[in-house]
Each structure stands twice: as C-alpha cells, then as structure tokens.
Design a protein around this motif. Structure first.
Motif, PDB file in Angstrom:
ATOM      1  N   ARG A 248       0.835  -1.205   0.000  1.00 41.83           N
ATOM      2  CA  ARG A 248       0.000   0.000   0.000  1.00 41.83           C
ATOM      3  C   ARG A 248       0.866   1.250   0.000  1.00 41.83           C
ATOM      4  N   ALA A 249       1.958   1.220   0.769  1.00 36.55           N
ATOM      5  CA  ALA A 249       2.864   2.370   0.803  1.00 36.55           C
ATOM      6  C   ALA A 249       3.561   2.556  -0.539  1.00 36.55           C
ATOM      7  N   LEU A 250       3.909   1.434  -1.174  1.00 36.90           N
ATOM      8  CA  LEU A 250       4.558   1.489  -2.488  1.00 36.90           C
ATOM      9  C   LEU A 250       3.626   2.119  -3.520  1.00 36.90           C
ATOM     10  N   ILE A 251       2.371   1.696  -3.532  1.00 31.96           N
ATOM     11  CA  ILE A 251       1.391   2.266  -4.462  1.00 31.96           C
ATOM     12  C   ILE A 251       1.268   3.765  -4.247  1.00 31.96           C
ATOM     13  N   ASN A 252       1.326   4.178  -3.006  1.00 36.89           N
ATOM     14  CA  ASN A 252       1.181   5.597  -2.671  1.00 36.89           C
ATOM     15  C   ASN A 252       2.353   6.426  -3.185  1.00 36.89           C
ATOM     16  N   ARG A 253       3.519   5.781  -3.365  1.00 36.76           N
ATOM     17  CA  ARG A 253       4.735   6.513  -3.763  1.00 36.76           C
ATOM     18  C   ARG A 253       4.949   6.538  -5.272  1.00 36.76           C
ATOM     19  N   LEU A 254       4.246   5.677  -5.998  1.00 33.66           N
ATOM     20  CA  LEU A 254       4.541   5.490  -7.429  1.00 33.66           C
ATOM     21  C   LEU A 254       3.803   6.482  -8.315  1.00 33.66           C
ATOM     22  N   TRP A 255       4.563   7.149  -9.175  1.00 34.72           N
ATOM     23  CA  TRP A 255       4.002   8.136 -10.101  1.00 34.72           C
ATOM     24  C   TRP A 255       4.566   7.918 -11.496  1.00 34.72           C
ATOM     25  N   ILE A 256       3.789   8.303 -12.493  1.00 36.16           N
ATOM     26  CA  ILE A 256       4.196   8.171 -13.902  1.00 36.16           C
ATOM     27  C   ILE A 256       4.424   9.560 -14.492  1.00 36.16           C
ATOM     28  N   LEU A 257       5.529   9.704 -15.235  1.00 34.15           N
ATOM     29  CA  LEU A 257       5.762  10.927 -15.998  1.00 34.15           C
ATOM     30  C   LEU A 257       5.520  10.612 -17.477  1.00 34.15           C
ATOM     31  N   PRO A 258       4.364  10.993 -18.025  1.00 32.92           N
ATOM     32  CA  PRO A 258       4.112  10.755 -19.445  1.00 32.92           C
ATOM     33  C   PRO A 258       4.817  11.804 -20.300  1.00 32.92           C
ATOM     34  N   VAL A 259       5.165  11.431 -21.508  1.00 32.14           N
ATOM     35  CA  VAL A 259       5.747  12.377 -22.462  1.00 32.14           C
ATOM     36  C   VAL A 259       5.004  12.257 -23.790  1.00 32.14           C
ATOM     37  N   THR A 260       4.956  13.347 -24.510  1.00 31.27           N
ATOM     38  CA  THR A 260       4.315  13.380 -25.816  1.00 31.27           C
ATOM     39  C   THR A 260       5.312  13.861 -26.856  1.00 31.27           C
ATOM     40  N   ALA A 261       5.400  13.148 -27.959  1.00 33.47           N
ATOM     41  CA  ALA A 261       6.282  13.565 -29.058  1.00 33.47           C
ATOM     42  C   ALA A 261       5.598  14.653 -29.873  1.00 33.47           C
ATOM     43  N   THR A 262       6.247  15.804 -29.975  1.00 34.08           N
ATOM     44  CA  THR A 262       5.744  16.883 -30.821  1.00 34.08           C
ATOM     45  C   THR A 262       6.666  17.005 -32.031  1.00 34.08           C
ATOM     46  N   LEU A 263       6.063  17.081 -33.199  1.00 32.67           N
ATOM     47  CA  LEU A 263       6.835  17.093 -34.442  1.00 32.67           C
ATOM     48  C   LEU A 263       6.793  18.461 -35.099  1.00 32.67           C
ATOM     49  N   SER A 264       7.846  18.779 -35.813  1.00 33.12           N
ATOM     50  CA  SER A 264       7.874  20.027 -36.570  1.00 33.12           C
ATOM     51  C   SER A 264       6.896  19.944 -37.738  1.00 33.12           C
ATOM     52  N   ASP A 265       6.464  21.102 -38.227  1.00 30.37           N
ATOM     53  CA  ASP A 265       5.539  21.136 -39.370  1.00 30.37           C
ATOM     54  C   ASP A 265       6.115  20.393 -40.569  1.00 30.37           C
ATOM     55  N   ALA A 266       7.434  20.467 -40.719  1.00 32.52           N
ATOM     56  CA  ALA A 266       8.077  19.813 -41.865  1.00 32.52           C
ATOM     57  C   ALA A 266       7.888  18.300 -41.828  1.00 32.52           C
ATOM     58  N   CYS A 267       7.812  17.719 -40.634  1.00 33.86           N
ATOM     59  CA  CYS A 267       7.586  16.266 -40.519  1.00 33.86           C
ATOM     60  C   CYS A 267       6.233  15.890 -41.109  1.00 33.86           C
ATOM     61  N   TYR A 268       5.208  16.664 -40.754  1.00 27.59           N
ATOM     62  CA  TYR A 268       3.864  16.371 -41.257  1.00 27.59           C
ATOM     63  C   TYR A 268       3.769  16.620 -42.765  1.00 27.59           C
ATOM     64  N   GLN A 269       4.453  17.649 -43.233  1.00 23.46           N
ATOM     65  CA  GLN A 269       4.449  17.920 -44.662  1.00 23.46           C
ATOM     66  C   GLN A 269       5.125  16.789 -45.435  1.00 23.46           C
ATOM     67  N   THR A 270       6.245  16.314 -44.899  1.00 27.25           N
ATOM     68  CA  THR A 270       6.957  15.201 -45.528  1.00 27.25           C
ATOM     69  C   THR A 270       6.098  13.940 -45.532  1.00 27.25           C
ATOM     70  N   LEU A 271       5.453  13.671 -44.404  1.00 27.93           N
ATOM     71  CA  LEU A 271       4.588  12.495 -44.314  1.00 27.93           C
ATOM     72  C   LEU A 271       3.454  12.567 -45.334  1.00 27.93           C
ATOM     73  N   GLN A 272       2.858  13.740 -45.449  1.00 15.88           N
ATOM     74  CA  GLN A 272       1.752  13.907 -46.402  1.00 15.88           C
ATOM     75  C   GLN A 272       2.234  13.644 -47.828  1.00 15.88           C
ATOM     76  N   GLN A 273       3.403  14.154 -48.171  1.00 21.76           N
ATOM     77  CA  GLN A 273       3.947  13.932 -49.512  1.00 21.76           C
ATOM     78  C   GLN A 273       4.219  12.447 -49.761  1.00 21.76           C
ATOM     79  N   GLN A 274       4.771  11.777 -48.745  1.00 17.77           N
ATOM     80  CA  GLN A 274       5.092  10.359 -48.901  1.00 17.77           C
ATOM     81  C   GLN A 274       3.827   9.513 -49.045  1.00 17.77           C
ATOM     82  N   LEU A 275       2.803   9.832 -48.258  1.00 21.21           N
ATOM     83  CA  LEU A 275       1.563   9.071 -48.336  1.00 21.21           C
ATOM     84  C   LEU A 275       0.811   9.355 -49.638  1.00 21.21           C
TER      85      LEU A 275
END
Length: 388
Positions: free
Chosen positions: A348-375
């Motif tokens: 129970r004490a362990l559960i109380n101490r455990l936390w998650i740090l989520p991260v999100t990948a953010t891409l530059s506009d050029a990545c989406y433009q390149t993906l659109q061209q490739q698709l």
C-alpha cells in the motif's frame, strides 16, 4: 551490474578499453554489409506486404524516442481518417505465442511492453512476431481494411520490404565514438541515414545549429514534452479489483513537486534522458537505471523507500501488472489472519509513492508535410492538412 549496463555506460563515457573490440566491429560491419547486399541482389528473399509499410527505427542501440513518435503518428493518422495498423517484433514477449494480436487486455510478458503501451494509448490494430511477414498476415486477417502499416523498429529487418523509412536520431546522445557494435553503439554505419527520412530528436526549447543547406522551417525534428505526473494506480483501479480496503485514498497521495527528492526508476534504452527531464522539471533525482525492457520484481520496487518514485509510461505497463497481480493474491485470501499485514502495508505504501511521468512527441511542421507527400505518393489521401 549487468553486462548490458556496463557496456552501455562504457559507450556513454567513450571508455578507452572499447577500442580493444574494434576487430569485432570490423567483422560485424562486414556481416551487416554482406547481409544487406544479399537482400539487394535477391539472394535472400524478402516479403512485400499487400498494403504500404512505413518502417520507423534507428541506427543505434538504445532508446531514441521511437515509441512516443509512433504513438503521435498513429494518433495523427487516425484523426486523418486513415486506417493504420502497427506491427512489432514484440521484444520481451513470449515468442511461443506469436504471431499474436495485441489488445488492451494483453500482458507485457506475452506481447512485449512497447506494444502494450502503443495499443493502450492509441487503440490501434497491432500484431507482434519476430517474423514480420507473419505479423502482417495476422494483422491483415483481422483487419483487412488497413491502408497503412507502421513497423516498429524494423529498420534492420530487410526481409520486410518497405515503402517509407523514418530513422530517429537522438541529437543529445549523438553517435558516441561513431563505431559499429560492440566498440560503439551503431547498428549500421552513419551513411545509412542517406537512404531514409531522418527525424532529429532534439531537447525541448533548444534552437538547433543548422547546416548551410538547412533552415529551421525545413528541418525534420521531434521533441518529447513532459506532461503532468499521475498515480501509477488510481483508487478506481483498486476498487474495480475489489480491493478498496487495501487502497489509499487518492487525497492522501501528495504529488511530488519541484525541489523534492525522488527515485527515478527506468528500464528504457537511454535512461539518462528520463533522469535529465526530471532534473529539468526541478526534481532532486536519485537515478536507478535498469536494462532496457527490464522485468521489475516486487522486491526491487520495495527497496526504494522514503521518497516518491517516478517511472516512465513504458515501465509503468509492467510495474502495474506486478502490483495488480500481488493485490489479486491478497484479495483472494479470505481470512485476514492469514494475510501478511507487513507485506500488505508495504505494498500500500509502495502504491502511494509510485508516479508516472508521461511524455508526448511533438513534431515540426516539416515532418507532417513530408509524411503527407510520402503518403500521397502511395495514393493514401489525407482528410485535412492540419495536425492540431
């Protein structure tokens, strides 16, 4: 300390003794070249999937941010009404049960931790198997309407033909001593980058140095943005398990804040990035690196006391399974006299101490433009050009 951890630290520190392994790197490089030539000359056969395949991988050993990138791309494509599926080797899973479809009920020791994370986050159709042909066949049998398949970490799997290749390069980590395994941590020569679309994984809020032929708008970059901490197990999950009497009220869980000393537990490919992120957020970090895809035990987790513990979303998949399994055992015991109260209190004490740090990948506009061209070149049409 494991051999993997020892060599990883040597790579990071560019230890001089690694150069003694150079003859092995030459041999490895020769084998890599011969293998790729065998596929190019069709001496070894390769599989062409009936739908386009996009491979996302890296030329280095260890984490590069590939999994968060895949999650962001899948979520984006889903918003564009593109039917996308994912395949993976399923590292850390049970190969005797593969090929297998991944669902939200799948366990990391069966299909692997990263596939569990991808499916839990995106709900995308996914299959795992070291044989990528079998993975694709299994996936398409269950989801024949897929328009695109993303192959997680299949860059060196030349038995699978691909239409798009994205290679993720961690700018902060670089290429070390720029040598192939085992002297360095390169899976393939740096020249391999010329054959693919390269995504530069940069630190957040850092203006990159540009070459003469680049500009900031055209550069293909990604960054990992940390989100708010949240408990690894919530009261709701514990109540669903019928273990409410074992749960600690959420109101008593104090979120770690800037200046607090925390245990950072990490079993990812490049744990130093995780530790550095926590330090940037203002935490006093006590780092505990484990090998990539490490299967944590309850004993290992219980040893970290006194301070809050923060883990990655990838490690949380396996740690959550460990804790829920233990709570199920406790809950199954009807007589309270037979329960080890000390062990129950520790959990129970362990559960109380455990936390998650989520991260999100953010891409530059050029990545989406390149993906659109490739698709578009593959006759896959986007619903819109927006990526918001």
């Amino acid at each position: 300390m494991s051999i993997e951890t020892t060599i990883t630290r040597a790579w990071q520190q560019k230890a001089a003794w690694l150069w003694l392994l150079l003859p092995l790197s030459w041999l490895y490089g020769l084998l890599v070249w011969l293998r790729r030539q065998a596929y190019r000359l069709r001496i070894l056969s390769s599989f062409r999937a009936p739908v386009p395949v996009m491979v996302i991988g890296n030329v280095t050993v260890g984490g590069s941010g590939k999994t968060p990138l895949i999650i962001t791309l899948v979520s984006y494509l889903q918003k564009q009404s593109i039917k996308v599926g994912v395949i993976s080797r399923g590292y850390g899973g049970d190969t005797s049960q593969m090929p297998a479809l991944v669902t939200k009920e799948s366990l990391p020791n069966t299909v692997g931790d990263e596939p569990c994370l991808i499916v839990n986050t995106t709900a995308a159709p996914m299959a795992v198997c070291p044989n990528r042909k079998q993975a694709i066949t299994t996936l398409l049998n269950a989801h024949p309407d897929l328009q695109l398949i993303i192959a997680d970490d299949g860059l060196q799997h030349y038995a699978l033909q691909r239409d798009i290749e994205w290679i993720v390069v961690d700018v902060a980590r670089g290429f070390g001593n720029q040598q192939l395994l085992p002297t360095g941590f390169l899976r393939e020569p740096i020249a391999r980058l010329k054959d693919a679309t390269v995504i530069y994984h940069e630190k957040p809020n850092v203006v990159p140095a540009l070459n003469d032929n680049e500009n900031l708008v055209q550069r293909l970059t990604m960054q990992l943005q940390p989100d708010e901490l949240y408990p690894l197990l919530s009261d709701g999950e514990l109540v669903e398990l019928n273990a409410a009497k074992s749960a600690i009220p959420l109101s008593s869980k104090v979120v770690p804040s800037q200046g607090d000393k925390v245990h950072a537990i990490s079993g990812i490919g490049y744990p130093q990035r995780f530790f550095a992120t926590l330090s940037t957020l203002g935490f006093d970090v006590i780092g505990h690196p484990y090998p990539d895809h490490h299967n944590f035990s309850l004993t290992e987790l219980l040893q970290y006391t006194e301070h809050p513990m923060i883990v990655t979303t990838k490690d949380a998949v396996k740690i959550r399974t460990v804790l829920l399994t233990e709570l199920s055992k406790i809950n199954a015991i009807k007589s309270t006299e037979s329960i080890d109260s000390h062990n129950g209190n520790d959990i129970r004490a362990l559960i109380n101490r455990l936390w998650i740090l989520p991260v999100t990948a953010t891409l530059s506009d050029a990545c989406y433009q390149t993906l659109q061209q490739q698709l578009t070149a593959l006759d896959i049409k986007m619903a819109t050009s927006s990526h918001s």
